[in-house]
Design an enzyme around this catalytic site. Structure first.
Site, PDB file in Angstrom:
ATOM      1  N   GLY A   1      15.073   0.206  12.439  1.00  0.00           N
ATOM      2  CA  GLY A   1      15.164  -0.893  11.473  1.00  0.00           C
ATOM      3  C   GLY A   1      14.389  -2.134  11.869  1.00  0.00           C
ATOM      4  O   GLY A   1      14.544  -3.180  11.232  1.00  0.00           O
TER       5      GLY A   1
ATOM      6  N   GLY B   1      11.216   3.615  13.189  1.00  0.00           N
ATOM      7  CA  GLY B   1      10.276   4.414  12.415  1.00  0.00           C
ATOM      8  C   GLY B   1       9.102   3.540  12.018  1.00  0.00           C
ATOM      9  O   GLY B   1       8.039   3.555  12.637  1.00  0.00           O
ATOM     10  N   ARG B   2       9.326   2.695  10.992  1.00  0.00           N
ATOM     11  CA  ARG B   2       8.217   1.920  10.396  1.00  0.00           C
ATOM     12  C   ARG B   2       7.470   1.060  11.407  1.00  0.00           C
ATOM     13  O   ARG B   2       6.247   0.929  11.320  1.00  0.00           O
ATOM     14  CB  ARG B   2       8.753   1.050   9.255  1.00  0.00           C
TER      15      ARG B   2
ATOM     16  N   CYS C   1       0.110   5.553 -16.192  1.00  0.00           N
ATOM     17  CA  CYS C   1       0.358   4.900 -17.481  1.00  0.00           C
ATOM     18  C   CYS C   1       1.714   4.222 -17.461  1.00  0.00           C
ATOM     19  O   CYS C   1       2.593   4.556 -18.259  1.00  0.00           O
ATOM     20  CB  CYS C   1       0.282   5.927 -18.584  1.00  0.00           C
TER      21      CYS C   1
ATOM     22  N   TYR D   1       6.405   5.232   5.390  1.00  0.00           N
ATOM     23  CA  TYR D   1       7.047   5.275   4.068  1.00  0.00           C
ATOM     24  C   TYR D   1       5.999   5.068   2.981  1.00  0.00           C
ATOM     25  O   TYR D   1       6.157   4.229   2.098  1.00  0.00           O
ATOM     26  CB  TYR D   1       8.171   4.234   3.960  1.00  0.00           C
TER      27      TYR D   1
END
Ligand code: PLP
Length: 400
Positions: free
Chosen positions: A236, A274-275, A350, A379
């Site tokens: 986190g 992670g990120r 669209c 992500y």
């Protein structure tokens, strides 16, 4: 918005040289990735274990580039478990996630996942029953995932909160206590506690969480005469899309963990970002197909869009980008362009939600220019809705 992200020369060179038919392209700079991971590892106290949460970006090339810098991987499904085991054989796996199925738990036992993070009493009973079917095997090492209440304002800055409030993640602390008698006579071995309460926090908030989880785990161990020496304080660590040059303060975080470890001799601390490990080294490269002005605002329509890079739509930010100007314009009519004005970069879908960056000032942006979106290493592709509208998939490039 801060100054544009600086695109490293090897990424810029690759992005510029790619044939047009290869666009859009995901370009992952594995050298930068390894550098980021080495810095994180060096900032943490030596005895702290660094796991990588594979769901942020499970590309085998990424998993392998991280291997020299991590102690193991956190996986959150049977699919990730099998995939990571194959990509980086022999490195420890911690298997977490709510709603594990019986086949997934059987797979974890068969592949020998080093830790299973148990998230409910029901899951504990099921795992105990499955482990009992394997009498000759080593005991199964587990952590209980606990959803501890958050301290005042502690998770206020979080982008996503999985805990610290009612949630389907982990065990309510009282239920965790009630799990302990269920372990007696089983082939499960409780090694400690896991908590991943939120994503998108700064170092002070994450240190407060780590201290509280550790104190709670130690007190639980003492109340029940258990040597709970492992505490996984989750991931986190924040990445800031508005400040592409900024990094989570790993130095402060590492120093705080070192203090925590000193207060609790024998403690085995684990973190699982992670990120923060992979976001900065990934790029999504594409080209401007068209530039138009509509009711006084400029729009650049790029090849691809949020079906490849859903992150800005999912998180509600502008994806930072660098412009790679190209001089070639072979059409016999004037080149569409925006000059010294805010431009919204949208994709080919669209839907008005297909926006990658909104009203960002640019000096010049023309049809045919290339765009490299930064911070696309976590992500990104793997959370996107690839099949919507049946546009072709991007190509993938891993620079080492
Ligand atoms: C997603 C997740 C992580 C990683 O979160 P980041 O915000 O990417 O660092 C770590 N642990 C668990 C249990 C997770 O679900």
């Amino acid at each position: 918005m801060e100054p544009r992200p600086v695109i490293p020369p090897r990424v810029a060179g690759h992005a510029t040289a790619l044939p047009g038919g290869d666009l859009p392209a995901y370009v992952h700079d594995l050298t930068a990735l390894a550098g980021d991971a080495a810095e994180v590892r060096a900032a943490l106290p030596p005895e702290t274990e660094l796991y990588y949460a594979a769901k942020a970006n499970p590309a085998p090339e990424v998993l392998r580039a991280l291997a020299p810098h991590v102690s193991g991987y956190e996986v959150s499904s049977g699919g990730e478990l099998a995939h990571v085991r194959k990509a980086v054989p022999g490195l420890p796996l911690a298997f977490g996630g709510p709603g594990k199925t019986e086949p997934e738990l059987r797979l974890a036992l068969r592949l020998g996942a080093e830790r299973i993070h148990v998230e409910s009493e029901n899951e504990l009973r099921l795992l105990a029953a499955l482990a009992a079917e394997r009498p000759g095997e080593a005991p199964v090492d587990i952590l209980l995932r606990v959803n501890l209440p958050a301290g005042d304002g502690e998770l206020g800055g979080a982008a996503l909160a999985m805990g610290g409030r009612p949630s389907p993640f982990g065990l309510d602390p009282r239920r965790a206590e009630a799990c302990l008698p269920l372990l007696r006579g089983t082939r499960l071995r409780l090694r400690g506690i896991h908590a991943h309460l939120a994503s998108g926090l700064g170092a002070p908030a994450l240190l407060a969480v780590a201290a509280r989880v550790t104190a709670w785990a130690r007190a639980l161990g003492e109340r029940h005469g258990l040597g709970l020496d492992e505490v996984n304080v989750g991931g986190g660590m924040a990445v800031d899309y508005a400040r592409p040059h900024a990094r989570f303060d790993w130095t402060a975080y590492g120093a705080g963990l070192a203090r925590l470890a000193a207060e609790h001799p024998g403690l085995r601390l684990r973190v699982e970002p992670g990120r923060a490990l992979t976001a900065h080294s990934g790029w999504y490269v594409t080209e401007v197909l068209d530039v138009k002005h509509s009711h006084g605002e400029a729009f650049a329509v790029v090849r691809g869009g949020t079906h490849h890079l859903r992150t800005p739509a999912a998180k509600g930010h502008d994806q930072p980008f660098a412009v790679l100007p190209t001089d070639a314009w072979e059409r016999p009519w004037p080149r569409p362009a925006a000059l010294d004005e805010p431009v919204t970069l949208s994709g080919q879908l669209c839907t008005p939600k297909d926006v990658l960056a909104r009203a960002v000032p640019v000096a010049e942006l023309r049809a045919g220019d290339r765009i490299a979106f930064a911070m696309a290493g976590a992500y990104a592709w793997n959370i996107s809705h690839h099949d919507f509208l049946m546009h072709p998939a991007p190509t993938f490039h891993f620079l080492s």
